[in-house]
Structures are given as C-alpha cells and as structure tokens.
Design a protein around this motif. Sequence first.
Motif, mmCIF file in Angstrom:
data_model
loop_
_atom_site.group_PDB
_atom_site.id
_atom_site.type_symbol
_atom_site.label_atom_id
_atom_site.label_comp_id
_atom_site.label_asym_id
_atom_site.label_seq_id
_atom_site.Cartn_x
_atom_site.Cartn_y
_atom_site.Cartn_z
ATOM 1 N N ASP A 160 -1.366 9.012 6.016
ATOM 2 C CA ASP A 160 -0.950 8.974 4.611
ATOM 3 C C ASP A 160 -1.218 10.342 3.995
ATOM 4 N N LEU A 212 4.432 9.022 8.958
ATOM 5 C CA LEU A 212 4.097 7.762 9.591
ATOM 6 C C LEU A 212 4.059 7.975 11.101
ATOM 7 N N LEU A 271 3.176 3.007 0.192
ATOM 8 C CA LEU A 271 2.068 3.963 0.129
ATOM 9 C C LEU A 271 2.071 4.800 -1.144
ATOM 10 N N ARG A 272 3.061 4.637 -1.981
ATOM 11 C CA ARG A 272 3.079 5.355 -3.264
ATOM 12 C C ARG A 272 2.238 4.638 -4.326
ATOM 13 N N LYS A 315 -1.399 8.492 -6.481
ATOM 14 C CA LYS A 315 -0.573 7.290 -6.402
ATOM 15 C C LYS A 315 -0.504 6.561 -7.743
ATOM 16 N N LEU A 348 5.776 11.538 3.232
ATOM 17 C CA LEU A 348 4.768 10.705 3.857
ATOM 18 C C LEU A 348 4.983 10.686 5.358
ATOM 19 N N ALA A 393 6.400 3.522 3.786
ATOM 20 C CA ALA A 393 6.377 4.775 3.033
ATOM 21 C C ALA A 393 6.448 4.520 1.532
ATOM 22 N N SER A 400 -4.625 3.799 5.485
ATOM 23 C CA SER A 400 -3.975 4.607 4.451
ATOM 24 C C SER A 400 -4.998 5.122 3.444
ATOM 25 N N ASN A 401 -4.503 5.867 2.444
ATOM 26 C CA ASN A 401 -5.347 6.313 1.337
ATOM 27 C C ASN A 401 -5.203 5.418 0.113
ATOM 28 N N SER A 402 -4.609 4.254 0.310
ATOM 29 C CA SER A 402 -4.578 3.237 -0.732
ATOM 30 C C SER A 402 -5.757 2.302 -0.529
ATOM 31 N N TRP A 451 -2.599 -1.229 8.915
ATOM 32 C CA TRP A 451 -2.062 0.033 8.401
ATOM 33 C C TRP A 451 -2.550 0.303 6.984
#
Length: 320
Positions: A145, A5, A205-206, A152, A3, A202, A228-230, A224
């Motif tokens: 991300d 950052l 973000l999982r 995820k 990941l 990090a 991200s892609n969350s 943040w």
Amino acid sequence: MTLKLSHKNSKFTFYSRNLLRSLTPRVIYQRRLRYLLNTLNQYDRHDIESRVNYYLKHNTPFELPTDKSVQIKRYRKKGQSAYYYDLKEFLNYFEQQQKVAYRFGDETHVEPYPFLVKARPIGDDNANAVLFKLNKVRHFNFIEDSLSFREKSDIIVWRGAAYQPNRIAFVQQYYNHPMCDVGQTNPCTPSQPWEKGFMSIADQLRYKFILCLEGNDVATNLKWAMSSNSLCMMPKPKFETWFMEGTLKAGIHYVELKDDCSDIEEKVLYYSQHPEAAEAIIANAHEHVHQFCHPQREKLIGLLVLKKYFELSGQWQPGQ
C-alpha cells in the motif's frame, strides 16, 4: 498516487505451478523431504514449533477412522481444485501408503477425529480440526500500500456477498451512512439500494478504515487489509485459519466492534481524530502479517504439521 498490488495472487500462476509439480517424479520430493526438515536449524525453533502446535493441538497418539481417511496414493481431485492442489503440494513429500483425513470448503464443525481443514471455530475444544494452508490463492493475498494512513479518506469501506444474517443486517443499516462506503456484491432480484457492485482492492485502499466481516467462516479480506496502511475494524472473530486469527488482540492488531457493528461511527470518529493510535495498531498488524511472508519457512511449517500428524497417527517411524 499509484497503488502497488505486487502481491495480488494470480490463479494462472497458481495452476501453472501445480501442473509442473504434477510432472515432477515423486522420488525427487521424498529425497528433498529430509533436507527441508533439516532447515529447521536455520530458524527460531521455538517459534516454528509453537506454530506447528497451534495448528495441530494434539500431543498424544490418535487413530484415524478407516472409512474417513484416504491413502496418499488414492488422493484424487473431486472439485475444489485450489484446495486439492494446496494439500497435494505437501502430500507429494510423504509415503504413498500414509493416510490423511481432510475436509475442504467452508464448513467449520469439528469432527470426532483429527482431520485437516481450512478453518475452525476459535476455542479450546477444536483440537480435532487441524489447520492447514488451504485455498491460499484466494485467502493469502498480501499487498503493498503506497498510501499512508493520513493520506486516506475518513470513511470505512466494505464490499462482499451478503447472505449471512450478520452481513445482511449490517449492509442494510449502513449502506447509506455518510461515514460508510459499504454494499453487497451478490445479485438481487429485484435490485436493492444496498447492492453496489464490485470495488477493487486499489479503490478500497483509498479509505482509512476497512471492515472485515466473517461470512461462512473467516473474513476473506482480513489478510490483505492487515497488510495495508488502512485500519482493520471487525467484531471479535469466531473462526480461524492458518493466519491464526485466534491470536489477534483487540486494540493491538485491529479495532474491535460490537457484533452488530452499532459502535462503528464512534470508532471511525475516534481513530480519525487520533491517527497516531491507528498507526500503532497498523504497525502491529503488519508485524503479524510478516510471519506469513517467507515461502520457505511456510513450507517447512506445513511439512512439520503433516509430519506430526503422521507421527501421532502411528504412520511415521523414527529415522524415516
């Protein structure tokens, strides 16, 4: 998979830059002010002006109370150095005799006169709270991300200090829920099972879902999380900052939860089963974030907010 950052803020860099700024002669800043204001022609004027007017809602003249405002030449650091330097960076461009009223910290009540502040309540009666980009080293942390949403885990994550009633109630109810990895990071005596300690960005973000809970004012992780892609999930925000949380729309930029988060399981299940809907919201969140990722444009907007502030308080003359 690693990941990245790349936009994680460095306090060392922040303070080093401000030390260099303090060594720059004021005359250089004042000579650059007109040039920087003239760069407005390089951008969408309507977009810039709408943001300036969002931060400073007043459009008619106002007076600053003598005992609540300070001349730029008397502006001094009194703790809260990140706030001090963030405002000082912009005050350098203006005349020493001009005055500002400001308040640092997490307080959100609205004063009876226009003052500069990090956060304010969302609503129609907050015009005296003039938003400025303060404590940005902590709050304006955007990340890259490298994991896609579908890579995820189907779990919602939260870490933070739980001193406010909403956070305490949430973490105690969900710390052991199988769909949640949540816990408080404030030390307890005696130790409590919902105390789970620090978790890096990090690691957070999982997970597919990031919970953003307001504390004294806005949720620190919101910026943040939205970069991200969350998928960001949160109750409807009550406070806003330079990030314009008041413009965020439920179902467009984030998934809205009930104030007590009692529908969290339902929302996690739905977006786990409908990844295309989650990805559409994430794309809109990225679009909102994108407008804050242009340093020169952000600087111009900050200067224009102060210019308008000085104009309306009778401290800026035409042709200045």
